[in-house]
Motif scaffolding. Structure first.
Motif, PDB file in Angstrom:
ATOM      1  N   TYR A 125      16.779   2.386  -4.399  1.00 17.06           N
ATOM      2  CA  TYR A 125      17.519   0.865  -4.116  1.00 17.06           C
ATOM      3  C   TYR A 125      17.278   0.828  -2.524  1.00 17.06           C
ATOM      4  O   TYR A 125      17.418  -0.282  -2.057  1.00 17.06           O
ATOM      5  N   LEU A 126      16.974   1.975  -1.737  1.00 16.40           N
ATOM      6  CA  LEU A 126      16.952   2.021  -0.446  1.00 16.40           C
ATOM      7  C   LEU A 126      15.339   2.149   0.120  1.00 16.40           C
ATOM      8  O   LEU A 126      15.285   2.505   1.213  1.00 16.40           O
ATOM      9  N   HIS A 127      14.619   1.943  -0.806  1.00 11.31           N
ATOM     10  CA  HIS A 127      12.984   2.000  -0.256  1.00 11.31           C
ATOM     11  C   HIS A 127      12.814   1.244   0.647  1.00 11.31           C
ATOM     12  O   HIS A 127      12.880  -0.010   0.546  1.00 11.31           O
ATOM     13  N   ARG A 128      12.138   1.782   1.888  1.00  8.11           N
ATOM     14  CA  ARG A 128      11.951   0.890   3.098  1.00  8.11           C
ATOM     15  C   ARG A 128      10.255   1.062   3.294  1.00  8.11           C
ATOM     16  O   ARG A 128       9.945   0.807   4.456  1.00  8.11           O
ATOM     17  N   CYS A 129       9.466   1.717   2.348  1.00  7.07           N
ATOM     18  CA  CYS A 129       7.982   1.626   2.617  1.00  7.07           C
ATOM     19  C   CYS A 129       7.895   2.590   3.950  1.00  7.07           C
ATOM     20  O   CYS A 129       6.978   2.032   4.676  1.00  7.07           O
ATOM     21  N   PHE A 130       8.557   3.588   4.074  1.00 11.62           N
ATOM     22  CA  PHE A 130       8.362   4.319   5.285  1.00 11.62           C
ATOM     23  C   PHE A 130       6.867   4.817   5.489  1.00 11.62           C
ATOM     24  O   PHE A 130       6.294   4.609   6.588  1.00 11.62           O
ATOM     25  N   GLU A 131       6.238   5.203   4.549  1.00 11.35           N
ATOM     26  CA  GLU A 131       4.879   5.825   4.524  1.00 11.35           C
ATOM     27  C   GLU A 131       4.060   4.677   4.787  1.00 11.35           C
ATOM     28  O   GLU A 131       3.017   4.806   5.455  1.00 11.35           O
ATOM     29  N   LYS A 132       3.901   3.665   4.306  1.00 14.74           N
ATOM     30  CA  LYS A 132       3.320   2.431   4.584  1.00 14.74           C
ATOM     31  C   LYS A 132       3.413   1.860   6.071  1.00 14.74           C
ATOM     32  O   LYS A 132       2.309   1.679   6.569  1.00 14.74           O
ATOM     33  N   HIS A 133       4.647   1.915   6.343  1.00 17.06           N
ATOM     34  CA  HIS A 133       5.005   1.454   7.774  1.00 17.06           C
ATOM     35  C   HIS A 133       4.147   2.341   8.655  1.00 17.06           C
ATOM     36  O   HIS A 133       3.689   1.889   9.796  1.00 17.06           O
ATOM     37  N   CYS A 134       4.133   3.856   8.757  1.00 15.23           N
ATOM     38  CA  CYS A 134       3.526   4.689   9.473  1.00 15.23           C
ATOM     39  C   CYS A 134       2.323   4.455   9.523  1.00 15.23           C
ATOM     40  O   CYS A 134       1.523   4.840  10.594  1.00 15.23           O
ATOM     41  N   GLU A 135       1.577   3.954   8.712  1.00 12.91           N
ATOM     42  CA  GLU A 135       0.100   3.642   8.855  1.00 12.91           C
ATOM     43  C   GLU A 135      -0.382   2.698   9.803  1.00 12.91           C
ATOM     44  O   GLU A 135      -1.484   2.533  10.256  1.00 12.91           O
ATOM     45  N   LYS A 136       0.682   1.898  10.037  1.00 12.79           N
ATOM     46  CA  LYS A 136       0.503   0.678  10.668  1.00 12.79           C
ATOM     47  C   LYS A 136       1.053   0.923  12.422  1.00 12.79           C
ATOM     48  O   LYS A 136       0.810  -0.077  13.037  1.00 12.79           O
ATOM     49  N   MET A 137       1.191   1.940  12.264  1.00 12.52           N
ATOM     50  CA  MET A 137       2.326   2.303  13.682  1.00 12.52           C
ATOM     51  C   MET A 137       1.606   3.292  14.678  1.00 12.52           C
ATOM     52  O   MET A 137       0.965   4.239  13.942  1.00 12.52           O
ATOM     53  N   GLU A 138       1.842   3.175  15.820  1.00 10.89           N
ATOM     54  CA  GLU A 138       1.209   4.417  16.587  1.00 10.89           C
ATOM     55  C   GLU A 138       2.291   5.456  16.645  1.00 10.89           C
ATOM     56  O   GLU A 138       3.444   5.411  16.271  1.00 10.89           O
ATOM     57  N   TYR A 139       1.716   6.550  17.082  1.00  9.89           N
ATOM     58  CA  TYR A 139       2.697   7.939  16.736  1.00  9.89           C
ATOM     59  C   TYR A 139       4.001   7.760  17.319  1.00  9.89           C
ATOM     60  O   TYR A 139       5.006   8.056  16.593  1.00  9.89           O
ATOM     61  N   PRO A 140       4.009   7.476  18.616  1.00 12.59           N
ATOM     62  CA  PRO A 140       5.649   7.488  19.160  1.00 12.59           C
ATOM     63  C   PRO A 140       6.378   6.486  18.514  1.00 12.59           C
ATOM     64  O   PRO A 140       7.447   6.768  18.545  1.00 12.59           O
ATOM     65  N   MET A 141       5.990   5.208  17.901  1.00 12.38           N
ATOM     66  CA  MET A 141       6.529   4.652  17.112  1.00 12.38           C
ATOM     67  C   MET A 141       7.215   4.745  16.000  1.00 12.38           C
ATOM     68  O   MET A 141       7.917   4.244  15.343  1.00 12.38           O
ATOM     69  N   VAL A 142       6.775   6.089  15.502  1.00 13.60           N
ATOM     70  CA  VAL A 142       6.982   6.524  14.097  1.00 13.60           C
ATOM     71  C   VAL A 142       8.460   7.131  14.139  1.00 13.60           C
ATOM     72  O   VAL A 142       9.361   7.108  13.383  1.00 13.60           O
ATOM     73  N   THR A 143       8.942   7.811  15.450  1.00 14.78           N
ATOM     74  CA  THR A 143      10.216   8.434  15.457  1.00 14.78           C
ATOM     75  C   THR A 143      11.407   7.880  15.231  1.00 14.78           C
ATOM     76  O   THR A 143      12.049   8.237  14.501  1.00 14.78           O
TER      77      THR A 143
END
Lengths: 158, 194, 383, 349
Positions: C54-72
């Protein structure tokens, strides 16, 4: 036990199905295997006394372009060693045997891999979506996935 | 049977221990901070609402690129050197910010935008009470150039660019000329050598 | 009347049906938006089907689009109760890929902040577990102590719950002048008030009755289900990444890995899981005390910052001991600014999968206690 | 002894009867408000908070605000509910709780109905509330409500038995079922209270442990009967959301609420009348004037309220089977033991 010894041990038993060992630090040592034989290899790894991998740490699904990959990380509580297995399956027919009956934790991990990456696990008792809604279409973590415009009339990309 | 009595005794005893503890706390000091009247001390580095100093911003877009949720949107216009006042800290202004807005409904208060800023124009503040009744009110526009100003700047830029173009063309011509001359000279020289 | 009627009861003919109860997504004690489909036979639980996502926020998909510092910032929001511990494995993984050696001071600072956060997390876990049992007062007492820890972390990082404090190669900000005093004060406060919680809640006879020998998780089942953290240690397996595979500088500290011993019931019951958490608070206090005394107060925490966070081609599984168990990130890099793939081995997700196994046959009230003793955060389960 | 001062003041029996009915009603409302405030404030002080601070002086008007809020709320009846029963349940419950006040003597001069079998009556009428509870739980058509109602019935019915044993013992000791008479028997200093064996010769100290035990048994049973922690299983919010009143809101919820508090006062009053000397001053004739007696009575009842609140913010909740265990395997056998001891004492006296 070191990664090389584990690799040798597996090679001895399943010679052709164990493809290669990649152990370039800092990455974890990964053994590339033939996906079709995954179940037997995993069972051997769990039950063999010197290996005794009783803990499946994680299952990672990868999109490798034309293929899909699955990485299994194992750990032994007794011998305190770690190894990863990597199986590669073609994208148009991604089928792997399930490890659910060896490690119960594989149940949810495989459901997650199916849900997000679309790897089918043959023999899984209840291979349904877990994180996405049950009627979601597509497997979002694939690189060629296109986000749908609408889901039940709700706008998806905000 | 012994267990039965032991359980009963333990039940009564532990309840009494608990009652003693709560009774002590009944008369101890309260720790409530009565919020709007008293305030919890917020450290100066707290990451709450962002603030942009428009006088310092050079529209380098580094904050917008660093933002993980894309809540910063910037539009800019090239500044005309000579005609443009410098930034507050004395640096040369390369770009005019024509539009700068932050959507605080999206902002995740990570503070990543403040780190790459070369002039410290964007900063986190300790201000956290800015709830509104409308979502649109959470979009903060820090810089918005009026159309006339924009037009003026655009015209200036167009003139400048035209000038530059002319200059460049002239330069290029001069250069080509110079080169041609050099060439002919060289040819002449070789001729002379022969 | 006269003739005595022979009564024959054929229970299979008895018209009874099992009740299917929907616990959640909005329920006071599912710790978030977890939905449990519970099949009840009277008050006895015969089946539990957890529905997550119910709280799925696509974390792993987001990470692929994001630079490393922006993942934290996204990692902070996985397990929002212990953000510091969450950031560590990811940052550590990127550092290992890039071959960065962080300064001594940073290592100590990381240990201190994550152990502080571990205390805060365990306090919440015990408090909400008590709340599930109906004890309200320990919740507020523990929140009062947690406040001191949060104040320290807020002064350090600027955030109160979502810190975004770890950076590749260092920390976002240096310590403030009274840091050492504040930490020592917080520890002494925790040490002072901890026995109160023990006496008021954990040793209370009613509480022991509710939790002892309830939700027994044997060690082999726990390992087979991949449970880690207090779940596994409560079952008597001394598996703690800080000790078994010491990362960072954990090999320098003297602390004991706490395991459940079944003092009041059976090894691996709900009470054991909680007493492990309670004792880990004390151990964390010890670690912090040692670390704060050894920590070099001078030095730059931003010394080892790389110019650009761009790990070379490769993949790594980096894990750390989260308060809830083993948290791992599998990072695949192809030499670009953004990761090719990030897989999060979320502790709560794996721990939660054992719920149907250990809650069958107990009463409905016990199901709530078992769920509370797993200590899940739905942000991490659903990602 | 004239039982009602109202009858003395007012000639018209109808108006007098009306006033006699209204006095406890007003009292219940005021009492409930004070009890709610006590609950809020004691809870917050135990938890090192301040509690409500913004309504009135230091938040003293908070219960009034809450009641006003409840009355203003929309009256919702779920579509799938059994409407007549759903609407009837809270009123039935309140009526049952309020009917108990008929025989509670606030002082020797105020007893709404001076029936001889007062103790029996209050016990019988107290059990009626369960029907309202089951009705509410069933008619809500909600599984949580149903579970709560079932738990509640099991709990209240089981705990009536130890409570009845305790009451029976005191009836044996005092030889009367009239609450006014029982209270009158305990006049004098506090060692004449039935919790200390009642008035009697010096060797009554032999029976004091048993009467103390009976007091404790009755106290625990009252906690269970009024659904207070550690026996708040019917509305255990972490398990079954709010139990039988999950679907109720607004006015009807307020009725449940008041019924609960009225019930609490009744059991507290019975406890005080039977064990703690009723309206008698604890210090002989000191402050035992006619106008002080109701004050003593209410103060004693409030002490019980304080005790329940104190317990509530200390203890966790029991489980259903443990609750039954406590009733049938702990309280009941010990109740019988105490009952026999008390009977023996009465025979020998």
């Amino acid at each position: 036990m070191q990664a090389q010894e584990i690799f040798d041990k597996l090679k001895e038993k399943f010679n052709d199905d164990i493809l290669e060992l990649k152990a370039d630090a800092p990455s974890d040592p990964i053994i590339l295997i033939n996906g079709a034989e995954l179940f037997n290899i995993a069972q051997f790894m769990r039950d063999k006394e010197e290996l005794d991998f009783d803990y499946l740490v994680d299952l990672i699904s990868l999109d490798l372009g034309d293929n899909l990959g699955a990485i299994y990380i194992f750990y032994s509580m007794k011998h305190k060693h770690r190894i990863a297995l990597k199986a590669i399956v073609p994208k148009d027919n991604p089928i792997l045997p399930t490890l659910e009956n060896l490690w119960r934790t594989a149940d949810w991990l495989e459901r997650e891999a199916w849900d997000l990456m679309g790897i089918k696990f043959e023999g899984h008792h209840n291979l349904i979506r877990i994180l996405n809604p049950y009627d979601w279409e597509g497997h979002p973590l694939r690189k060629d996935y296109v986000t749908p415009e609408f889901y039940h009339g709700m706008k998806v990309p905000y | 049977m012994l267990n039965y009595f032991k359980n009963m005794w333990l039940g009564v005893y532990t309840v009494l221990v608990g009652l003693r503890l709560t009774l002590i706390h009944l008369f101890s000091r309260n720790v409530t901070v009565q919020y709007p009247d008293e305030r919890y001390p917020i450290p100066p580095n707290a990451r709450n609402r962002l603030y942009l100093d428009p006088e310092l911003c050079d529209a380098c877009l580094r904050c917008a690129k660093a933002c993980p949720v894309n809540c910063i949107s910037i539009e800019s216009l090239r500044a005309v050197p000579g005609l443009t006042p410098p930034l507050k800290n004395g640096d040369k202004r390369n770009l005019w910010v024509t539009h700068y807005e932050i959507d605080f409904a999206k902002c995740c208060f990570c503070g990543l935008c403040t780190e790459p800023c070369p002039t410290n124009a964007i900063n986190t503040t300790t201000e956290f009470e800015y709830s509104t009744t409308k979502r649109e009110d959470l979009i903060y526009t820090f810089v918005k150039m009026s159309d006339e100003e924009k037009k003026e700047k655009e015209e200036q830029l167009a003139i400048y660019q035209a000038e530059q173009k002319k200059k460049k063309a002239a330069e290029a011509e001069a250069k080509a000329k110079a080169e041609a001359e050099a060439k002919t000279k060289a040819v002449n020289e070789t001729k002379n050598d022969n | 009347m006269g003739e005595k009627r022979k009564i024959e009861l054929d229970y299979s003919q008895l018209d009874s049906e099992r009740m299917r109860l929907n616990v959640g997504p909005q329920h006071p004690s599912t710790h978030g938006v977890l939905r449990l489909e519970v099949e009840l036979d009277g008050e006895i639980v015969t089946d539990v089907i957890p529905h997550v996502g119910y709280l799925h926020r696509c974390f792993e998909k987001h990470c692929e689009k994001m630079e490393y510092p922006m993942v934290t910032p996204y990692i902070d929001r996985l397990d929002y109760i212990s953000s510091m511990n969450n950031e560590w494995p990811f940052i550590m993984g990127v550092e290992q890929m890039m071959g960065i050696k962080v300064p001594e001071k940073v290592e100590y600072l990381r240990v201190i902040v994550s152990e502080l956060n571990r205390i805060a997390n365990h306090q919440i876990a015990i408090a909400t577990f008590g709340l599930d049992a109906g004890a309200f007062t320990p919740l507020l007492w523990l929140f009062r102590d947690r406040e001191m820890i949060l104040a320290i972390l807020e002064k350090l990082s600027g955030g109160r719950l979502l810190y975004n404090y770890f950076r590749v190669g260092g920390m976002a900000a240096d310590i403030y002048p009274t840091f050492k005093e504040d930490v020592l004060a917080a520890i002494s406060q925790v040490r002072k008030t901890n026995p109160e919680i023990l006496n008021l809640l954990l040793l209370n006879k009613i509480f022991i009755d509710r939790t002892a020998s309830v939700g027994i998780l044997p060690a082999d089942v726990a390992i087979n289900y991949g449970c880690t953290g207090p779940m596994l240690r409560g079952s008597g397996v001394p598996y703690d990444l800080r000790r078994t595979e010491p990362y960072s500088i954990y090999d320098r500290f003297d602390f004991e890995v706490q395991i459940g011993k079944g003092e009041v019931g059976t090894v691996g019951d709900c009470w054991d899981r909680n007493i492990v958490r309670y004792r880990e608070i004390e151990q964390s206090c010890n670690i912090i005390e040692q670390a704060i005394n050894q920590m070099p107060m001078e030095g730059d925490v931003k010394e080892a910052f790389p110019k650009k966070v761009r790990p070379p081609k490769g993949e790594i599984y980096c894990k750390a001991e989260n308060p809830k168990g083993e948290l791992g990130f599998y990072i695949v890099s192809d030499g670009k600014n953004n990761p090719e793939r990030v897989k999060c081995r979320s502790t709560s997700f794996v721990n939660l999968s054992v719920l149907p196994e250990i809650s069958k046959g107990y009463m409905f009230a016990d199901l709530i206690m078992i769920l509370g003793s797993i200590d899940i955060v739905l942000g991490e389960v659903d990602r | 002894m004239e039982q009602n001062f109202v009858n003395m003041l007012i000639e018209n029996p109808w108006i007098a009867a009306l006033i006699i009915v209204v006095i406890p009603l007003v009292f219940v409302v005021i009492y409930a408000l004070i009890a709610i405030l006590g609950e809020l404030k004691i809870a917050s002080f135990v938890q090192e908070r301040l509690g409500p601070m913004r309504t009135g002086w230091k938040g003293t008007m908070q219960p009034v605000a809450e009641v006003v809020k409840l009355l203003q709320k929309e009256d919702i009846t779920p579509d799938a509910a059994d409407k007549p029963l759903f609407n009837l349940a809270p009123f039935l419950m309140f009526a049952a709780a309020f009917a108990g006040f008929a025989v509670i003597p606030f002082s020797p001069y105020f007893l709404p109905a001076g029936i001889e079998l007062g103790l029996f009556y209050v016990f019988a009428i107290g059990s009626l509330g369960v029907i309202g509870l089951v009705m509410g739980g069933w008619a809500s058509n909600n599984k949580y409500s149903l579970l709560g109602a079932m738990r509640s019935v099991a709990q209240i019915v089981s705990y009536e038995i130890p409570a009845a044993i305790a009451i029976l013992s005191i009836a044996t000791l005092s030889g009367s079922l009239n609450l006014n008479v029982i209270s009158d028997n305990q006049s004098g200093w506090f060692w004449n209270w039935y919790i200390f064996g009642g008035p009697g010769p010096w060797w009554k100290i032999l029976v004091i442990p048993f009467t103390l035990g009976l007091g404790l048994i009755y106290l625990i049973s009252t906690l269970a009967e009024t659904n207070r922690t550690p026996f708040d299983i019917p509305e255990g919010e972490s398990e079954i959301v709010a139990g039988y009143h999950t679907e109720y809101s607004g006015m009807k919820f307020a009725m449940f609420f008041f019924a609960e508090y009225a019930n609490m006062f009744i059991v507290a009053a019975i406890l005080m009348l039977l064990f703690f000397g009723g309206w008698n001053s604890p210090f002989g004739d000191f402050l035992n004037q006619w106008w002080m007696q109701p004050v003593w009575f209410i103060l004693k009842a409030f002490f019980w309220v304080f005790l329940t609140i104190w317990l509530r913010w200390t203890l966790p909740r029991l489980r259903v089977d443990q609750l039954m265990y406590m009733s049938w395997k702990v309280l009941l056998p010990w109740g019988f033991v105490c009952f026999f001891a008390v009977s023996l004492f009465v025979m020998l006296k």
